[in-house]
Design a protein around this motif. Structure first.
Motif, PDB file in Angstrom:
ATOM      1  N   PHE A 106       0.832  -1.196   0.000  1.00 47.39           N
ATOM      2  CA  PHE A 106       0.000   0.000   0.000  1.00 47.39           C
ATOM      3  C   PHE A 106       0.871   1.251   0.000  1.00 47.39           C
ATOM      4  O   PHE A 106       1.907   1.302   0.658  1.00 47.39           O
ATOM      5  CB  PHE A 106      -0.912   0.039   1.232  1.00 47.39           C
ATOM      6  N   LEU A 107       0.403   2.264  -0.741  1.00 46.59           N
ATOM      7  CA  LEU A 107       1.077   3.554  -0.746  1.00 46.59           C
ATOM      8  C   LEU A 107       0.498   4.421   0.372  1.00 46.59           C
ATOM      9  O   LEU A 107      -0.716   4.568   0.481  1.00 46.59           O
ATOM     10  CB  LEU A 107       0.893   4.252  -2.089  1.00 46.59           C
ATOM     11  N   TYR A 108       1.372   4.970   1.188  1.00 44.94           N
ATOM     12  CA  TYR A 108       0.918   5.846   2.262  1.00 44.94           C
ATOM     13  C   TYR A 108       1.589   7.203   2.122  1.00 44.94           C
ATOM     14  O   TYR A 108       2.811   7.326   2.222  1.00 44.94           O
ATOM     15  CB  TYR A 108       1.243   5.257   3.637  1.00 44.94           C
ATOM     16  N   LYS A 109       0.776   8.244   1.865  1.00 44.54           N
ATOM     17  CA  LYS A 109       1.293   9.602   1.720  1.00 44.54           C
ATOM     18  C   LYS A 109       1.233  10.282   3.086  1.00 44.54           C
ATOM     19  O   LYS A 109       0.147  10.519   3.615  1.00 44.54           O
ATOM     20  CB  LYS A 109       0.480  10.378   0.685  1.00 44.54           C
ATOM     21  N   VAL A 110       2.383  10.603   3.619  1.00 41.50           N
ATOM     22  CA  VAL A 110       2.444  11.122   4.982  1.00 41.50           C
ATOM     23  C   VAL A 110       1.900  12.538   5.100  1.00 41.50           C
ATOM     24  O   VAL A 110       1.625  13.009   6.207  1.00 41.50           O
ATOM     25  CB  VAL A 110       3.895  11.091   5.516  1.00 41.50           C
ATOM     26  N   ASP A 111       1.736  13.244   3.969  1.00 39.10           N
ATOM     27  CA  ASP A 111       1.204  14.600   4.038  1.00 39.10           C
ATOM     28  C   ASP A 111      -0.291  14.644   3.705  1.00 39.10           C
ATOM     29  O   ASP A 111      -0.840  15.694   3.404  1.00 39.10           O
ATOM     30  CB  ASP A 111       1.982  15.537   3.102  1.00 39.10           C
ATOM     31  N   ARG A 112      -0.965  13.498   3.772  1.00 44.93           N
ATOM     32  CA  ARG A 112      -2.414  13.449   3.613  1.00 44.93           C
ATOM     33  C   ARG A 112      -3.067  13.264   4.976  1.00 44.93           C
ATOM     34  O   ARG A 112      -2.419  13.301   6.002  1.00 44.93           O
ATOM     35  CB  ARG A 112      -2.798  12.296   2.667  1.00 44.93           C
ATOM     36  N   PHE A 113      -4.404  13.039   4.969  1.00 42.27           N
ATOM     37  CA  PHE A 113      -5.104  12.853   6.231  1.00 42.27           C
ATOM     38  C   PHE A 113      -4.580  11.611   6.950  1.00 42.27           C
ATOM     39  O   PHE A 113      -4.220  10.622   6.336  1.00 42.27           O
ATOM     40  CB  PHE A 113      -6.607  12.719   5.984  1.00 42.27           C
ATOM     41  N   GLY A 114      -4.601  11.656   8.283  1.00 45.49           N
ATOM     42  CA  GLY A 114      -4.046  10.564   9.060  1.00 45.49           C
ATOM     43  C   GLY A 114      -2.726  10.994   9.675  1.00 45.49           C
ATOM     44  O   GLY A 114      -2.245  12.118   9.454  1.00 45.49           O
ATOM     45  N   HIS A 115      -2.118  10.125  10.442  1.00 45.34           N
ATOM     46  CA  HIS A 115      -0.882  10.481  11.138  1.00 45.34           C
ATOM     47  C   HIS A 115       0.080   9.302  11.112  1.00 45.34           C
ATOM     48  O   HIS A 115      -0.315   8.154  11.294  1.00 45.34           O
ATOM     49  CB  HIS A 115      -1.177  10.868  12.588  1.00 45.34           C
ATOM     50  N   PHE A 116       1.343   9.632  10.865  1.00 48.01           N
ATOM     51  CA  PHE A 116       2.394   8.640  11.002  1.00 48.01           C
ATOM     52  C   PHE A 116       3.326   9.121  12.093  1.00 48.01           C
ATOM     53  O   PHE A 116       3.925  10.201  11.996  1.00 48.01           O
ATOM     54  CB  PHE A 116       3.158   8.455   9.682  1.00 48.01           C
ATOM     55  N   TYR A 117       3.451   8.340  13.155  1.00 44.87           N
ATOM     56  CA  TYR A 117       4.276   8.710  14.296  1.00 44.87           C
ATOM     57  C   TYR A 117       5.647   8.039  14.154  1.00 44.87           C
ATOM     58  O   TYR A 117       5.774   6.823  14.316  1.00 44.87           O
ATOM     59  CB  TYR A 117       3.595   8.295  15.593  1.00 44.87           C
ATOM     60  N   TRP A 118       6.649   8.854  13.838  1.00 46.20           N
ATOM     61  CA  TRP A 118       7.973   8.318  13.526  1.00 46.20           C
ATOM     62  C   TRP A 118       8.595   7.569  14.695  1.00 46.20           C
ATOM     63  O   TRP A 118       9.134   6.489  14.544  1.00 46.20           O
ATOM     64  CB  TRP A 118       8.896   9.475  13.105  1.00 46.20           C
ATOM     65  N   GLY A 119       8.513   8.160  15.876  1.00 47.61           N
ATOM     66  CA  GLY A 119       9.202   7.549  17.016  1.00 47.61           C
ATOM     67  C   GLY A 119       8.690   6.169  17.367  1.00 47.61           C
ATOM     68  O   GLY A 119       9.463   5.258  17.677  1.00 47.61           O
ATOM     69  N   SER A 120       7.367   5.984  17.304  1.00 45.29           N
ATOM     70  CA  SER A 120       6.772   4.703  17.689  1.00 45.29           C
ATOM     71  C   SER A 120       6.449   3.823  16.492  1.00 45.29           C
ATOM     72  O   SER A 120       5.941   2.714  16.654  1.00 45.29           O
ATOM     73  CB  SER A 120       5.494   4.952  18.490  1.00 45.29           C
ATOM     74  N   ASN A 121       6.717   4.320  15.262  1.00 41.21           N
ATOM     75  CA  ASN A 121       6.405   3.583  14.028  1.00 41.21           C
ATOM     76  C   ASN A 121       4.945   3.151  13.989  1.00 41.21           C
ATOM     77  O   ASN A 121       4.627   1.990  13.742  1.00 41.21           O
ATOM     78  CB  ASN A 121       7.319   2.355  13.881  1.00 41.21           C
ATOM     79  N   GLU A 122       4.052   4.100  14.236  1.00 42.63           N
ATOM     80  CA  GLU A 122       2.620   3.841  14.210  1.00 42.63           C
ATOM     81  C   GLU A 122       1.945   4.699  13.151  1.00 42.63           C
ATOM     82  O   GLU A 122       2.359   5.832  12.894  1.00 42.63           O
ATOM     83  CB  GLU A 122       1.986   4.146  15.574  1.00 42.63           C
TER      84      GLU A 122
END
Length: 287
Positions: free
Chosen positions: A4-20
């Motif tokens: 799956f492609l996940y665009k980090v600048d779209r809706f939703g959140h990617f938490y770098w520190g916890s890889n969530e």
């Protein structure tokens, strides 16, 4: 495994520190443990693929929320726990790799083929990881993409017809880049070379005859004389002397790029079905 492609600048959140990943969407995201996430950021041809990770855990919650009209609708909240993110080299942009990615079928707006949470072919992920450019596919679609629409249609269909006549196109599904190369050479490069060679003598002979700006006029013949008069007024006109005088400069501008294209093309024209050089898949495309 699904990618799956996940665009980090779209809706939703990617938490770098916890890889969530915490994704909010009105539609269910059918992601499972073991699937791969391909991370990207940016827009258009500058869409940048920068990393991959594997899904370790999936948790989906369904929430009810009110709309503007006071109606109730479902909202899916998907929480993913990921493995460590493996970075991709900094040059993995859509603009650089679009012609080597089988997912691309729209060459005027290739970013439309890469939507947030959309699926990615395994072959395309391998291409981005390895950084291998498909030379024939890139040259074929790359040359056509930068031509005006009428020229593009003529050269594309003509090169496909020549390729098919040689018995290669339907059998091996190769891109007719060699035919396209030959057509451009005959229609553009050779006339420029001839004009450049004749330009000095042509200019001197015109000056001696007092014909400094002759025109060739194209007319559409018609048996109706009245209609013919109208068409004569609308006929296309161009100056032979201006074209020939511009030929040396145009040839100097084009020659470096044309030389590079010819050097990039492999000498062996036979189809090789490998991950490195094979066309992987022929898909209908749009301009």
């Amino acid at each position: 495994m699904t990618i799956f492609l996940y665009k980090v600048d779209r809706f939703g959140h990617f938490y770098w520190g916890s890889n969530e990943i915490l994704e909010y969407s009105k539609r269910r995201w059918f992601v499972n443990v073991g699937d791969t996430i391909l991370f990207a950021r940016g827009r258009g041809d500058e869409l940048h693929f920068f990393g991959t990770s594997t899904v370790l855990d999936v948790n989906v919650e369904v929430q009810e929320q009110k709309t503007i009209n006071e109606d109730s609708e479902r909202l899916y909240v998907t929480k993913l726990q990921l493995d460590e993110v493996e970075s991709l080299p900094s040059d993995r942009t859509l603009g650089a790799f679009m012609f080597s990615l089988t997912r691309v079928s729209n060459f005027s707006k290739p970013y439309l083929n890469f939507r947030h949470l959309g699926r990615i072919e395994e072959a395309d992920l391998e291409t981005l990881i390895s950084g291998t450019i498909n030379t024939r596919r890139s040259l074929y679609f790359g040359l056509l993409r930068h031509l005006p629409a009428d020229w593009r249609a003529y050269l594309e269909y003509s090169s496909m017809a020549e390729n098919s006549a040689k018995g290669r196109y339907e059998i091996d599904r190769t891109f007719p880049i060699y035919e396209l190369q030959g057509l451009i050479n005959k229609l553009v490069i050779q006339p420029l070379e001839i004009s450049s060679e004749t330009e000095p003598a042509f200019r001197k002979s015109l000056a001696r005859m007092g014909l400094e700006n002759p025109y060739v006029e194209a007319k559409l013949p018609d048996h109706d004389s009245e209609s013919n008069i109208v068409r004569e007024r609308q006929a296309s006109r161009w100056s032979i002397s201006k074209l020939i005088n511009r030929a040396p400069g145009l040839l100097r501008d084009i020659q470096p790029s044309w030389k590079m294209i010819n050097e990039l093309l492999p000498e062996n024209q036979e189809y090789i079905d490998t991950r490195r050089d094979g066309n992987k898949e022929w898909r209908p495309h749009r301009w």
